[in-house]
Design an enzyme around this catalytic site. Structure first.
Site, PDB file in Angstrom:
ATOM      1  N   ASP A  27       2.761   8.724  15.666  1.00  0.00           N
ATOM      2  CA  ASP A  27       3.739   9.506  14.907  1.00  0.00           C
ATOM      3  C   ASP A  27       4.437  10.465  15.863  1.00  0.00           C
ATOM      4  OD1 ASP A  27       5.070  11.257  13.216  1.00  0.00           O
ATOM      5  OD2 ASP A  27       3.233  12.381  12.743  1.00  0.00           O
ATOM      6  N   ASN A  29       7.446  12.107  15.237  1.00  0.00           N
ATOM      7  CA  ASN A  29       8.197  13.224  14.656  1.00  0.00           C
ATOM      8  C   ASN A  29       7.322  14.212  13.874  1.00  0.00           C
ATOM      9  OD1 ASN A  29       7.662  11.873  12.347  1.00  0.00           O
ATOM     10  ND2 ASN A  29       9.791  11.574  11.701  1.00  0.00           N
ATOM     11  N   ASP A  31       5.416  14.010  11.155  1.00  0.00           N
ATOM     12  CA  ASP A  31       5.279  14.046   9.688  1.00  0.00           C
ATOM     13  C   ASP A  31       3.964  13.418   9.214  1.00  0.00           C
ATOM     14  OD1 ASP A  31       5.762  11.395  10.118  1.00  0.00           O
ATOM     15  OD2 ASP A  31       7.493  11.227   8.778  1.00  0.00           O
ATOM     16  N   ASP A  35       5.727   6.026  13.373  1.00  0.00           N
ATOM     17  CA  ASP A  35       7.150   5.663  13.323  1.00  0.00           C
ATOM     18  C   ASP A  35       7.526   4.757  14.494  1.00  0.00           C
ATOM     19  OD1 ASP A  35       7.318   7.646  15.407  1.00  0.00           O
ATOM     20  OD2 ASP A  35       7.382   9.167  13.826  1.00  0.00           O
ATOM     21  N   ASP A 104       6.286  -8.725   9.971  1.00  0.00           N
ATOM     22  CA  ASP A 104       5.607  -9.140   8.751  1.00  0.00           C
ATOM     23  C   ASP A 104       6.686  -9.351   7.696  1.00  0.00           C
ATOM     24  OD1 ASP A 104       3.532  -9.404   6.803  1.00  0.00           O
ATOM     25  OD2 ASP A 104       2.324  -8.034   8.010  1.00  0.00           O
ATOM     26  N   ASP A 206       3.458 -13.090   4.693  1.00  0.00           N
ATOM     27  CA  ASP A 206       2.418 -12.549   3.829  1.00  0.00           C
ATOM     28  C   ASP A 206       2.170 -13.459   2.626  1.00  0.00           C
ATOM     29  OD1 ASP A 206       0.829 -10.078   3.055  1.00  0.00           O
ATOM     30  OD2 ASP A 206       2.081 -10.312   1.269  1.00  0.00           O
ATOM     31  N   GLU A 262       0.000 -16.340   6.302  1.00  0.00           N
ATOM     32  CA  GLU A 262      -1.284 -15.914   5.739  1.00  0.00           C
ATOM     33  C   GLU A 262      -1.626 -16.902   4.624  1.00  0.00           C
ATOM     34  OE1 GLU A 262      -3.405 -11.946   3.897  1.00  0.00           O
ATOM     35  OE2 GLU A 262      -1.498 -12.594   3.104  1.00  0.00           O
ATOM     36  N   HIS A 330      -5.470  -5.455   9.250  1.00  0.00           N
ATOM     37  CA  HIS A 330      -5.368  -4.255   8.417  1.00  0.00           C
ATOM     38  C   HIS A 330      -6.043  -4.414   7.056  1.00  0.00           C
ATOM     39  CE1 HIS A 330      -2.329  -7.001   7.136  1.00  0.00           C
ATOM     40  NE2 HIS A 330      -2.156  -6.296   6.032  1.00  0.00           N
ATOM     41  N   ASP A 331      -6.508  -5.631   6.732  1.00  0.00           N
ATOM     42  CA  ASP A 331      -7.229  -5.844   5.470  1.00  0.00           C
ATOM     43  C   ASP A 331      -8.734  -5.967   5.686  1.00  0.00           C
ATOM     44  OD1 ASP A 331      -4.821  -5.971   4.041  1.00  0.00           O
ATOM     45  OD2 ASP A 331      -4.651  -8.142   4.329  1.00  0.00           O
TER      46      ASP A 331
HETATM   47  C1  NOJ Z   1      -1.857  -9.542   2.278  1.00  0.00           C
HETATM   48  C2  NOJ Z   1      -1.625  -8.295   3.080  1.00  0.00           C
HETATM   49  O1  NOJ Z   1      -2.216  -8.453   4.341  1.00  0.00           O
HETATM   50  C3  NOJ Z   1      -2.233  -7.167   2.289  1.00  0.00           C
HETATM   51  O2  NOJ Z   1      -2.322  -5.980   3.024  1.00  0.00           O
HETATM   52  C4  NOJ Z   1      -1.421  -6.995   1.031  1.00  0.00           C
HETATM   53  O3  NOJ Z   1      -2.028  -6.025   0.219  1.00  0.00           O
HETATM   54  C5  NOJ Z   1      -1.325  -8.304   0.247  1.00  0.00           C
HETATM   55  N1  NOJ Z   1      -1.081  -9.454   1.071  1.00  0.00           N
HETATM   56  C6  NOJ Z   1      -0.216  -8.228  -0.771  1.00  0.00           C
HETATM   57  O4  NOJ Z   1       1.024  -8.248  -0.137  1.00  0.00           O
END
Ligand code: NOJ
Length: 559
Positions: A27, A29, A31, A35, A104, A206, A262, A330-331
């Site tokens: 980040d 700036n 906040d 970014d 993405d 996605d 995905e 990230h999931d």
């Molecule tokens: C998969 C993404 O990786 C996830 O973070 C998201 O919540 C779902 N698809 C819905 O878009």
């Protein structure tokens, strides 16, 4: 100089890709939210990892109910990330460093605040009505089907204005597009063109295998809450290949896009089918072994099962499709907290897990912070959680008395998506060097000792191990093309495999045990020279014992 996908179509087969979760990366700036300028400021670091591309999670304009996976305007950026000019600067700088940019792209659903959806919802006669999936309720007043949204509750959302329901596979904030509609498809293809014209090199698509729904919209077998899991009705539906082929023919091929889809719930056979339309897909069986029903988990996964999944994908895709390799994203939680150790054996286990993955055939995706061997961030209370999935789970199961708060917190700290979404620890200063302001989500307490700056200075760090292995595998013909073979597949603690091309290659030995164990290699050939080892001595060859999370990679020759 970067060659476009057209002239070097297979570039992704030779490289590693680094995944950036932009709101937690850097980040600039102040906040509290990452970014684009922050990413630009870290390009030298990214370059130093020896990766050749970055995948950036969504930065489009969004109300951020699902951290950008709910897009309000596909042609604009969320102002907190920056401007389109900032984005152009980012791609230009990346390209000048030889780094490709993968965006993405969310094409299964938009945000419910997207203008297209607002129009669609406004009346049954609106020209965009059919861009989304609307149905009338059952005669008894129930929703059209009993499907349960992935983030909980019915997947159907009632809208009084037209006395109809719209489908939200993930949540009410993420209405599904109706891909049956040709006009909608052509608009989505325009979105892809827009970003390719801005200079991006490809997409991570996605939930792309969710676009074709079961044509009959049948009910499923309901669980105790009266709802049926939605996946069987939306995953890999009958028209998914037809529409992806259209996307490939009209946009991806002519514009030379690299594409990784995905594809949750897909088998290796499915991946081979998708290879006709996309360069590779992410599948999840190998990161689903430790999770049970009702928010339970068991860290002690059966290693033979994990090895058999990895081997199946290596063997079945060989010559037919390409693997997208990953432990984290990230999931997903941090891999050392799952399959390794996030205490004193953290460094050893992070290095072993990196080696286990990086010698496989495919394109490795490394999630920000994985290269530091970061453990899961621990949350003390549910109020610290930000993820829609866990927050909904608390509301549906804890607030209704079905599960205790302690149980759900344990789960959130093991498997919740926030565990890996907290700010990148750049240094031990205020805000971990991520921000000078108040971060949007807590910063892991470990940042003072566990950060990029410290690991930079330590030649033996996880960071430097990653750099070395990533550089080693770049353009390495054996790792790209060599035959994969596993040994002692039923051994409960050790993953042993080789990659061999024309009689020679590498032998990879990985102990997943936290104890010292005896081990006899199954490889019948000759190991000629140790090239990497996370303990750095010849203890194993002298004693036949592998120490906790030991990994040894050797040059090898077939007998
Ligand atoms: C998969 C993404 O990786 C996830 O973070 C998201 O919540 C779902 N698809 C819905 O878009």
């Amino acid at each position: 100089m970067l060659q476009k996908h057209s002239t070097n179509k297979d570039w992704y087969k030779n490289v590693c890709i680094y995944q950036i979760y932009p709101q937690s990366f850097c980040d600039l700036n102040g906040d509290g939210f990452g970014d684009i300028r922050g990413i630009i400021s870290k390009l030298d670091y990214i370059k130093s990892l020896n990766v050749d591309a970055i995948w950036i999670c969504p930065m489009y304009d969004s109300p951020n109910r699902d951290n950008g996976y709910d897009v309000r305007n596909y042609f604009a950026l969320q102002p907190k990330f920056g401007t389109l000019d900032d984005f152009s600067l980012l791609t230009a700088k990346c390209h000048s460093l030889g780094i490709r940019v993968i965006m993405d792209m969310v094409l299964n659903h938009s945000s419910n605040e997207c203008d297209w959806f607002v129009s669609s919802a406004s009346s049954e006669n609106n020209p965009k009505r059919d861009w989304y999936i609307w149905k009338k309720g059952k005669t008894n007043g129930d929703p059209p089907t009993n499907w349960e949204a992935i983030f909980g509750g019915s997947a159907w959302n009632y809208d009084a204005k037209t006395d109809s329901y719209y489908l939200g596979t993930f949540s009410p904030y993420q209405p599904d597009f109706n891909w049956e509609n040709a006009e909608l498809r052509s608009v989505l293809f325009d979105v892809l063109r827009f970003w390719l014209e801005k200079g991006v090199d490809g997409f991570r698509l996605d939930a792309i295998n969710f676009i074709s729904k079961h044509p009959d919209y049948p009910d499923g077998t309901a669980g105790p809450n009266g709802l049926a899991p939605i996946r069987p009705f939306v995953c890999n539906g009958p028209k998914v290949h037809e529409w992806l082929d259209e996307m490939k023919v009209k946009v991806l091929s002519p514009m030379h896009s690299m594409t990784v889809g995905e594809a949750d719930g897909s088998s290796a056979e499915d991946a081979i089918q998708f290879a006709k339309e996309m360069d590779m897909v992410f599948s999840f069986d190998h990161v689903a072994l430790d999770v049970g029903t009702n928010f339970t988990f068991n860290k002690n996964i059966p290693l033979p099962k994990l090895k058999s999944i990895l081997s199946e994908w290596q063997n079945k895709l060989r010559g037919k499709a390409w693997n997208a390799l990953f432990w984290e994203n990230h999931d997903q939680p941090r891999i050392v907290s799952r399959l390794g150790d996030d205490g004193e054996l953290r460094t050893k286990s992070a290095k072993m897990l990196a080696a286990a993955l990086l010698f496989l055939q495919g394109t490795p995706f490394i999630y920000q912070g994985e290269e530091l061997g970061l453990p899961n961030t621990r949350f003390a209370t549910r109020s610290e959680l930000r993820d829609i999935e866990m927050r909904n789970a608390f509301a549906a199961y804890v607030d209704t008395g079905l599960l205790s708060e302690e149980h759900m917190m344990r789960f959130a700290n093991y498997k919740g998506r926030d565990t890996g979404r907290t700010p990148m620890p750049w240094n031990g200063n205020y805000g971990a060097g991520f921000t000078t302001g108040t971060p949007w989500i807590k910063i892991s307490e470990t940042y003072k000792t566990l950060n990029a700056e410290r690991q930079e200075a330590d030649g033996d760090s996880v960071l430097n191990w990653f750099r070395t292995l990533i550089a080693f595998r770049r353009n390495n013909a054996v790792i790209r093309d060599g035959e994969y073979r596993i040994y002692n597949p039923d051994h409960p603690n050790v993953y042993e495999y080789t990659r061999i091309l024309n009689g020679s290659g590498y032998h990879i030995l990985c102990s997943f045990s936290r104890n010292q164990i005896d081990y006899v290699c199954g490889f019948p050939g000759r190991k000629t020279k140790v090239i990497f080892s996370n303990y750095g001595d010849d203890f194993f060859s002298k004693t036949g014992k592998l120490r906790p999370f030991e990994t040894i990679i050797s040059e090898a020759e077939l007998p």
